[in-house]
Write a protein that holds these residues in place. Sequence first.
Motif, PDB file in Angstrom:
ATOM      1  N   ARG A 160      27.602   6.537 -29.526  1.00 57.84           N
ATOM      2  CA  ARG A 160      27.308   7.371 -30.696  1.00 57.84           C
ATOM      3  C   ARG A 160      26.630   6.538 -31.777  1.00 57.84           C
ATOM      4  O   ARG A 160      25.646   6.968 -32.383  1.00 57.84           O
ATOM      5  CB  ARG A 160      28.594   8.013 -31.208  1.00 57.84           C
ATOM      6  CG  ARG A 160      28.348   9.073 -32.245  1.00 57.84           C
ATOM      7  CD  ARG A 160      29.618   9.778 -32.680  1.00 57.84           C
ATOM      8  NE  ARG A 160      30.608   8.811 -33.096  1.00 57.84           N
ATOM      9  CZ  ARG A 160      31.871   8.783 -32.657  1.00 57.84           C
ATOM     10  NH1 ARG A 160      32.287   9.666 -31.784  1.00 57.84           N
ATOM     11  NH2 ARG A 160      32.717   7.885 -33.087  1.00 57.84           N
ATOM     12  N   ASP A 161      27.113   5.315 -32.009  1.00 56.22           N
ATOM     13  CA  ASP A 161      26.498   4.448 -33.019  1.00 56.22           C
ATOM     14  C   ASP A 161      25.071   4.071 -32.621  1.00 56.22           C
ATOM     15  O   ASP A 161      24.165   4.072 -33.448  1.00 56.22           O
ATOM     16  CB  ASP A 161      27.331   3.177 -33.219  1.00 56.22           C
ATOM     17  CG  ASP A 161      28.658   3.456 -33.897  1.00 56.22           C
ATOM     18  OD1 ASP A 161      28.842   4.557 -34.460  1.00 56.22           O
ATOM     19  OD2 ASP A 161      29.524   2.564 -33.849  1.00 56.22           O
ATOM     20  N   HIS A 162      24.879   3.758 -31.349  1.00 53.21           N
ATOM     21  CA  HIS A 162      23.543   3.395 -30.871  1.00 53.21           C
ATOM     22  C   HIS A 162      22.583   4.579 -31.008  1.00 53.21           C
ATOM     23  O   HIS A 162      21.474   4.425 -31.521  1.00 53.21           O
ATOM     24  CB  HIS A 162      23.611   2.936 -29.408  1.00 53.21           C
ATOM     25  CG  HIS A 162      22.271   2.789 -28.761  1.00 53.21           C
ATOM     26  ND1 HIS A 162      21.359   1.826 -29.135  1.00 53.21           N
ATOM     27  CD2 HIS A 162      21.678   3.499 -27.774  1.00 53.21           C
ATOM     28  CE1 HIS A 162      20.268   1.955 -28.408  1.00 53.21           C
ATOM     29  NE2 HIS A 162      20.434   2.952 -27.567  1.00 53.21           N
ATOM     30  N   ILE A 163      23.012   5.732 -30.556  1.00 46.55           N
ATOM     31  CA  ILE A 163      22.151   6.915 -30.590  1.00 46.55           C
ATOM     32  C   ILE A 163      21.805   7.313 -32.018  1.00 46.55           C
ATOM     33  O   ILE A 163      20.702   7.766 -32.288  1.00 46.55           O
ATOM     34  CB  ILE A 163      22.806   8.077 -29.810  1.00 46.55           C
ATOM     35  CG1 ILE A 163      22.762   7.754 -28.311  1.00 46.55           C
ATOM     36  CG2 ILE A 163      22.122   9.400 -30.093  1.00 46.55           C
ATOM     37  CD1 ILE A 163      23.489   8.742 -27.443  1.00 46.55           C
ATOM     38  N   SER A 164      22.726   7.113 -32.926  1.00 43.67           N
ATOM     39  CA  SER A 164      22.470   7.514 -34.318  1.00 43.67           C
ATOM     40  C   SER A 164      21.359   6.688 -34.965  1.00 43.67           C
ATOM     41  O   SER A 164      20.804   7.097 -35.979  1.00 43.67           O
ATOM     42  CB  SER A 164      23.751   7.429 -35.145  1.00 43.67           C
ATOM     43  OG  SER A 164      24.119   6.079 -35.337  1.00 43.67           O
ATOM     44  N   THR A 165      21.009   5.538 -34.369  1.00 42.85           N
ATOM     45  CA  THR A 165      19.943   4.708 -34.945  1.00 42.85           C
ATOM     46  C   THR A 165      18.574   5.016 -34.343  1.00 42.85           C
ATOM     47  O   THR A 165      17.577   4.470 -34.797  1.00 42.85           O
ATOM     48  CB  THR A 165      20.238   3.206 -34.707  1.00 42.85           C
ATOM     49  OG1 THR A 165      20.198   2.929 -33.309  1.00 42.85           O
ATOM     50  CG2 THR A 165      21.581   2.810 -35.290  1.00 42.85           C
ATOM     51  N   PHE A 180      15.601   8.775 -28.697  1.00 40.20           N
ATOM     52  CA  PHE A 180      16.646   9.655 -28.186  1.00 40.20           C
ATOM     53  C   PHE A 180      16.182  10.350 -26.908  1.00 40.20           C
ATOM     54  O   PHE A 180      16.948  10.471 -25.946  1.00 40.20           O
ATOM     55  CB  PHE A 180      17.052  10.698 -29.228  1.00 40.20           C
ATOM     56  CG  PHE A 180      18.159  11.583 -28.746  1.00 40.20           C
ATOM     57  CD1 PHE A 180      19.467  11.163 -28.828  1.00 40.20           C
ATOM     58  CD2 PHE A 180      17.891  12.810 -28.183  1.00 40.20           C
ATOM     59  CE1 PHE A 180      20.500  11.964 -28.357  1.00 40.20           C
ATOM     60  CE2 PHE A 180      18.908  13.625 -27.712  1.00 40.20           C
ATOM     61  CZ  PHE A 180      20.221  13.199 -27.811  1.00 40.20           C
ATOM     62  N   ASP A 194      15.116   7.023 -33.197  1.00 44.23           N
ATOM     63  CA  ASP A 194      14.215   8.081 -33.650  1.00 44.23           C
ATOM     64  C   ASP A 194      14.131   9.127 -32.537  1.00 44.23           C
ATOM     65  O   ASP A 194      14.785   8.998 -31.502  1.00 44.23           O
ATOM     66  CB  ASP A 194      12.839   7.527 -34.020  1.00 44.23           C
ATOM     67  CG  ASP A 194      12.141   6.830 -32.855  1.00 44.23           C
ATOM     68  OD1 ASP A 194      12.634   6.896 -31.708  1.00 44.23           O
ATOM     69  OD2 ASP A 194      11.086   6.225 -33.097  1.00 44.23           O
ATOM     70  N   ARG A 195      13.323  10.153 -32.736  1.00 42.33           N
ATOM     71  CA  ARG A 195      13.244  11.241 -31.753  1.00 42.33           C
ATOM     72  C   ARG A 195      12.803  10.761 -30.378  1.00 42.33           C
ATOM     73  O   ARG A 195      13.376  11.139 -29.361  1.00 42.33           O
ATOM     74  CB  ARG A 195      12.300  12.333 -32.246  1.00 42.33           C
ATOM     75  CG  ARG A 195      12.916  13.149 -33.342  1.00 42.33           C
ATOM     76  CD  ARG A 195      11.934  14.058 -34.009  1.00 42.33           C
ATOM     77  NE  ARG A 195      11.207  14.905 -33.071  1.00 42.33           N
ATOM     78  CZ  ARG A 195      10.646  16.035 -33.392  1.00 42.33           C
ATOM     79  NH1 ARG A 195      10.741  16.478 -34.624  1.00 42.33           N
ATOM     80  NH2 ARG A 195       9.992  16.739 -32.510  1.00 42.33           N
ATOM     81  N   GLU A 248      16.521   7.991 -24.019  1.00 46.84           N
ATOM     82  CA  GLU A 248      17.930   7.865 -23.635  1.00 46.84           C
ATOM     83  C   GLU A 248      18.409   9.098 -22.877  1.00 46.84           C
ATOM     84  O   GLU A 248      19.133   8.986 -21.899  1.00 46.84           O
ATOM     85  CB  GLU A 248      18.814   7.633 -24.858  1.00 46.84           C
ATOM     86  CG  GLU A 248      18.644   6.270 -25.481  1.00 46.84           C
ATOM     87  CD  GLU A 248      19.053   5.148 -24.555  1.00 46.84           C
ATOM     88  OE1 GLU A 248      20.081   5.258 -23.855  1.00 46.84           O
ATOM     89  OE2 GLU A 248      18.330   4.137 -24.509  1.00 46.84           O
ATOM     90  N   TRP A 275      28.869  10.047 -23.759  1.00 49.64           N
ATOM     91  CA  TRP A 275      27.955  10.225 -24.890  1.00 49.64           C
ATOM     92  C   TRP A 275      28.712  10.207 -26.211  1.00 49.64           C
ATOM     93  O   TRP A 275      28.145   9.916 -27.252  1.00 49.64           O
ATOM     94  CB  TRP A 275      27.216  11.567 -24.771  1.00 49.64           C
ATOM     95  CG  TRP A 275      26.071  11.548 -23.838  1.00 49.64           C
ATOM     96  CD1 TRP A 275      26.119  11.793 -22.495  1.00 49.64           C
ATOM     97  CD2 TRP A 275      24.711  11.284 -24.142  1.00 49.64           C
ATOM     98  NE1 TRP A 275      24.860  11.702 -21.956  1.00 49.64           N
ATOM     99  CE2 TRP A 275      23.973  11.397 -22.944  1.00 49.64           C
ATOM    100  CE3 TRP A 275      24.030  10.979 -25.308  1.00 49.64           C
ATOM    101  CZ2 TRP A 275      22.604  11.199 -22.887  1.00 49.64           C
ATOM    102  CZ3 TRP A 275      22.661  10.801 -25.249  1.00 49.64           C
ATOM    103  CH2 TRP A 275      21.972  10.904 -24.050  1.00 49.64           C
ATOM    104  N   ARG A 276      29.982  10.524 -26.157  1.00 49.83           N
ATOM    105  CA  ARG A 276      30.778  10.608 -27.384  1.00 49.83           C
ATOM    106  C   ARG A 276      31.522   9.318 -27.696  1.00 49.83           C
ATOM    107  O   ARG A 276      32.251   9.263 -28.684  1.00 49.83           O
ATOM    108  CB  ARG A 276      31.761  11.766 -27.260  1.00 49.83           C
ATOM    109  CG  ARG A 276      31.038  13.096 -27.185  1.00 49.83           C
ATOM    110  CD  ARG A 276      32.014  14.231 -27.164  1.00 49.83           C
ATOM    111  NE  ARG A 276      31.290  15.484 -27.058  1.00 49.83           N
ATOM    112  CZ  ARG A 276      31.652  16.485 -26.297  1.00 49.83           C
ATOM    113  NH1 ARG A 276      32.744  16.407 -25.569  1.00 49.83           N
ATOM    114  NH2 ARG A 276      30.934  17.581 -26.260  1.00 49.83           N
TER     115      ARG A 276
END
Length: 72
Positions: A12-17, A23, A19-20, A26, A6-7
């Motif tokens: 991290r870049d994918h998850i940061s884009t 996420f 929405d709720r 995922e 996950w880190r």
Amino acid sequence: MPTPFWRSPEIRDHISTLDRSGFAVEFLRRNAAYRRDYARLQRRIARRRVDAAAECAAFVHRWGLCFCPCSR
């Protein structure tokens, strides 16, 4: 999925884009307990030994979903 994955920079870049809801998807698809529960639900419905709508409703409630993944 192991926590270090996950880190990773790519994840991290994918998850940061996301929405709720993105996420949440995922998170759930990586959650072993969710995947086991979903597989169990699918087996029970396939055997036709349960009311599919009731089982799906219980699954949705159990996981706090706002959709029924088994109605596809």
